[in-house]
Design a protein around this motif. Structure first.
Motif, mmCIF file in Angstrom:
data_model
loop_
_atom_site.group_PDB
_atom_site.id
_atom_site.type_symbol
_atom_site.label_atom_id
_atom_site.label_comp_id
_atom_site.label_asym_id
_atom_site.label_seq_id
_atom_site.Cartn_x
_atom_site.Cartn_y
_atom_site.Cartn_z
ATOM 1 N N GLY A 1 0.815 -1.215 0.000
ATOM 2 C CA GLY A 1 0.000 0.000 0.000
ATOM 3 C C GLY A 1 0.844 1.258 0.000
ATOM 4 N N ARG A 2 1.922 1.250 0.774
ATOM 5 C CA ARG A 2 2.836 2.392 0.841
ATOM 6 C C ARG A 2 3.498 2.649 -0.510
ATOM 7 N NH1 ARG A 2 5.928 0.501 4.529
ATOM 8 N NH2 ARG A 2 4.649 1.255 6.249
ATOM 9 N N LEU A 3 3.778 1.593 -1.250
ATOM 10 C CA LEU A 3 4.396 1.714 -2.574
ATOM 11 C C LEU A 3 3.409 2.229 -3.616
ATOM 12 C CD1 LEU A 3 6.708 0.965 -4.656
ATOM 13 C CD2 LEU A 3 5.532 -1.244 -4.840
ATOM 14 N N LEU A 4 2.217 1.646 -3.672
ATOM 15 C CA LEU A 4 1.280 1.930 -4.756
ATOM 16 C C LEU A 4 0.520 3.246 -4.605
ATOM 17 C CD1 LEU A 4 -0.249 -1.624 -5.342
ATOM 18 C CD2 LEU A 4 1.507 -0.449 -6.694
ATOM 19 N N ALA A 5 0.139 3.617 -3.389
ATOM 20 C CA ALA A 5 -0.711 4.805 -3.194
ATOM 21 C C ALA A 5 -0.112 6.080 -3.784
ATOM 22 C CB ALA A 5 -1.043 4.983 -1.719
ATOM 23 N N PRO A 6 1.115 6.434 -3.457
ATOM 24 C CA PRO A 6 1.633 7.671 -4.056
ATOM 25 C C PRO A 6 1.853 7.557 -5.560
ATOM 26 C CG PRO A 6 3.329 6.610 -2.719
ATOM 27 C CD PRO A 6 2.065 5.847 -2.504
ATOM 28 N N GLU A 7 2.151 6.354 -6.031
ATOM 29 C CA GLU A 7 2.400 6.177 -7.468
ATOM 30 C C GLU A 7 1.141 6.390 -8.296
ATOM 31 O OE1 GLU A 7 5.303 5.924 -9.078
ATOM 32 O OE2 GLU A 7 6.161 6.235 -7.091
ATOM 33 N N VAL A 8 -0.002 5.879 -7.846
ATOM 34 C CA VAL A 8 -1.223 6.059 -8.626
ATOM 35 C C VAL A 8 -1.645 7.524 -8.622
ATOM 36 C CG1 VAL A 8 -2.924 5.503 -6.823
ATOM 37 C CG2 VAL A 8 -3.445 5.025 -9.223
ATOM 38 N N LEU A 9 -1.454 8.227 -7.515
ATOM 39 C CA LEU A 9 -1.804 9.652 -7.482
ATOM 40 C C LEU A 9 -0.840 10.478 -8.335
ATOM 41 C CD1 LEU A 9 -2.867 9.963 -3.760
ATOM 42 C CD2 LEU A 9 -4.337 9.841 -5.790
ATOM 43 N N ARG A 10 0.418 10.098 -8.344
ATOM 44 C CA ARG A 10 1.385 10.780 -9.208
ATOM 45 C C ARG A 10 1.005 10.579 -10.677
ATOM 46 N NH1 ARG A 10 5.675 10.867 -6.486
ATOM 47 N NH2 ARG A 10 5.911 8.613 -6.251
#
Length: 183
Positions: free
Chosen positions: A59-68
Motif C-alpha cells: 500500500g505504501r508503494l502503490l498509493a503515491p504512485e497512482v496519485l502521481r
C-alpha cells in the motif's frame, strides 16, 4: 515482498457521446506484480504473517504512485487483486482487504470511504475491471465507474497482481439524478 514488475496505465477521455469532456477525465492504474507470499505452502490456515510482511509495504508503494500518475486529486478510487493459478482468491483478498493496505491510499487521497474492490484468480493476461467510487461519499452516482485493466504477462501461477486505480472526476457526460431524488 518480491516485486517482479510495476505497470502504470493512464487514460484520458477528451470526448464522450460526441461532446467534448472539459477538463479531460483521467483515470490512472498502478499495478505491482509480486510473488504470492503463500505460494508453495499448501493450505495456509493463518494468513496473518504474510499480511503483516506484505500488505502495508504494498500500500505504501502503490498509493503515491497512482496519485502521481493521475496528476490531479483523486475523486474516485478502487483496488484489485488477481491471484495466479497456483494461489487462492483468499490470498489476494488477504492483501487488499486490510487497513494495513488500504489506509495508505485513503490517507494519500484524503478519502474516507471503503475502497471498492475486485479479486479473482486468473492466468497471465486476465482482463479485470476495477470498480471506482467517490472518495468521500459512496452514494454520489456520477463517480460509480470502472476501468478495464490487463497486464499481458501477469500474474504467473505463483504471483499476485495488486492494483490501485484513481479517477480525477466522475463519468464523462453523466446525467443521472442525485440518489436523494429516489429516496
Amino acid at each position: 515482498m518480491k516485486i517482479r514488475k510495476i505497470v502504470t496505465h493512464v487514460e484520458e477521455i477528451h470526448t464522450e457521446g460526441g461532446r467534448p469532456v472539459e477538463p479531460a477525465a483521467r483515470i490512472a492504474v498502478v499495478a505491482a506484480v509480486i510473488a504470492n507470499p503463500w505460494a508453495g505452502q499448501g493450505f495456509v490456515e493463518d494468513l496473518g504473517p504474510g499480511i503483516d510482511a506484505t500488505a502495508s509495504d504494498l500500500g505504501r508503494l502503490l498509493a503515491p504512485e497512482v496519485l502521481r500518475a493521475l496528476g490531479a486529486p483523486a475523486q474516485a478510487y478502487g483496488k484489485a487483486a488477481i491471484v495466479g493459478l497456483d494461489g487462492e482468491v483468499e490470498h489476494g483478498s488477504a492483501l487488499i482487504h486490510t487497513l494495513k493496505f488500504g489506509d495508505h491510499f485513503r490517507r494519500a487521497a484524503d478519502a474516507t470511504t471503503l475502497l471498492p474492490a475486485v479479486e479473482k484468480r486468473g492466468g497471465a493476461g486476465t482482463v479485470f475491471d476495477i470498480p471506482l467510487k467517490h472518495v468521500t461519499d459512496p452514494t454520489i452516482r456520477s463517480h460509480h465507474q470502472t476501468v478495464e485493466v490487463r497486464v499481458s504477462d501477469a500474474p504467473h501461477p505463483g504471483e499476485i497482481l495488486v492494483a490501485l486505480a484513481a479517477a480525477s472526476r466522475g463519468r464523462p457526460q453523466q446525467r443521472l439524478a442525485d440518489l436523494s431524488t429516489e429516496q
